[in-house]
Design a protein around this motif. Sequence first.
Motif, mmCIF file in Angstrom:
data_model
loop_
_atom_site.group_PDB
_atom_site.id
_atom_site.type_symbol
_atom_site.label_atom_id
_atom_site.label_comp_id
_atom_site.label_asym_id
_atom_site.label_seq_id
_atom_site.Cartn_x
_atom_site.Cartn_y
_atom_site.Cartn_z
ATOM 1 N N ILE A 186 1.257 -1.296 -0.094
ATOM 2 C CA ILE A 186 0.316 -0.237 0.624
ATOM 3 C C ILE A 186 0.327 1.520 0.538
ATOM 4 N N ALA A 187 1.655 1.142 1.124
ATOM 5 C CA ALA A 187 3.068 2.269 1.013
ATOM 6 C C ALA A 187 3.373 2.939 -0.432
ATOM 7 N N LYS A 188 3.718 2.103 -1.202
ATOM 8 C CA LYS A 188 4.450 2.223 -2.585
ATOM 9 C C LYS A 188 3.650 2.542 -3.493
ATOM 10 N N HIS A 189 2.205 2.653 -3.065
ATOM 11 C CA HIS A 189 1.434 3.480 -4.262
ATOM 12 C C HIS A 189 1.154 4.932 -3.671
ATOM 13 N N GLN A 190 2.049 5.909 -2.643
ATOM 14 C CA GLN A 190 2.144 6.578 -1.893
ATOM 15 C C GLN A 190 2.081 7.939 -3.364
ATOM 16 N N SER A 191 3.431 7.093 -4.470
ATOM 17 C CA SER A 191 4.154 8.022 -4.605
ATOM 18 C C SER A 191 3.220 8.357 -6.432
ATOM 19 N N LYS A 192 2.334 7.908 -6.785
ATOM 20 C CA LYS A 192 1.346 7.343 -7.465
ATOM 21 C C LYS A 192 0.361 8.121 -7.720
ATOM 22 N N THR A 193 0.304 9.293 -8.087
ATOM 23 C CA THR A 193 -0.612 10.905 -7.118
ATOM 24 C C THR A 193 -2.407 11.092 -8.751
ATOM 25 N N THR A 194 -1.856 10.304 -9.433
ATOM 26 C CA THR A 194 -3.203 9.944 -10.569
ATOM 27 C C THR A 194 -4.205 9.100 -9.452
ATOM 28 N N ILE A 195 -3.265 7.789 -8.696
ATOM 29 C CA ILE A 195 -4.352 7.057 -7.900
ATOM 30 C C ILE A 195 -5.554 8.114 -7.103
ATOM 31 N N GLY A 196 -6.360 7.824 -7.137
ATOM 32 C CA GLY A 196 -7.686 8.201 -5.987
ATOM 33 C C GLY A 196 -8.548 7.356 -5.245
ATOM 34 N N ALA A 197 -8.283 6.223 -5.136
ATOM 35 C CA ALA A 197 -8.975 5.546 -4.739
ATOM 36 C C ALA A 197 -7.860 3.330 -4.481
ATOM 37 N N HIS A 198 -7.690 2.805 -3.313
ATOM 38 C CA HIS A 198 -7.063 2.003 -3.205
ATOM 39 C C HIS A 198 -8.605 0.480 -3.195
ATOM 40 N N ASN A 199 -8.808 -0.184 -3.247
ATOM 41 C CA ASN A 199 -9.126 -1.510 -2.116
ATOM 42 C C ASN A 199 -8.460 -2.567 -2.739
ATOM 43 N N ILE A 200 -8.371 -3.380 -1.239
ATOM 44 C CA ILE A 200 -8.091 -4.764 -1.526
ATOM 45 C C ILE A 200 -9.262 -5.662 -0.156
ATOM 46 N N PHE A 201 -8.559 -6.682 -0.991
ATOM 47 C CA PHE A 201 -9.162 -8.594 0.102
ATOM 48 C C PHE A 201 -8.272 -9.025 0.126
ATOM 49 N N LEU A 202 -8.836 -9.118 1.591
ATOM 50 C CA LEU A 202 -7.400 -9.890 2.430
ATOM 51 C C LEU A 202 -8.859 -11.352 2.717
ATOM 52 N N GLY A 203 -7.922 -12.308 2.122
ATOM 53 C CA GLY A 203 -8.469 -13.792 3.156
ATOM 54 C C GLY A 203 -8.086 -14.054 3.727
ATOM 55 N N GLN A 204 -8.661 -14.856 4.719
ATOM 56 C CA GLN A 204 -7.819 -15.059 5.740
ATOM 57 C C GLN A 204 -8.513 -17.111 5.809
#
Length: 148
Positions: free
Chosen positions: A25-43
């Motif tokens: 997630i942190a690696k994507h902070q430099s990509k400033t054209t991104i306005g939204a992230h979503n994650i799925f975590l299967g446990q």
Amino acid sequence: METTKPKKTTFINGAIPSEFIGNSIAKHQSKTTIGAHNIFLGQVRADEMDGKKVVAIDYSAYEEMAEQSFYDIREAAFAKYDLTCMHIYHSLGLVKAGEICLFVFVSSPRRKVVFEALEFLVEEIKAKAPVFGKEIFEDETYTWKKNT
């Protein structure tokens, strides 16, 4: 001109660590054209089956076929949705109850897209990826080996 994303390795040996997820997630902070992230975590759930508790799942796959399947699923999602980034990671080997076995991460300029794309991806993975899980029960003798 058609562009396709490069093939990526999907599998991680053992559980997917929270540090790996956070760093992704942190690696994507430099990509400033991104306005939204979503994650799925299967446990892995500690289900009860026939009166026995699941303590882990041992995941296996036809790796080459599975990687191709994940690639095809990614390509279909990129064709269908306006995504900036997409990552799929699945465990191989032993994953204990409470640990993460599937991590899907999508990014887009707009939030509605990430919700739709994530649902599409998770359903396609479950339906099409040749990844198999064998439940390990609390009453079974199993040699717990450290995943490397």
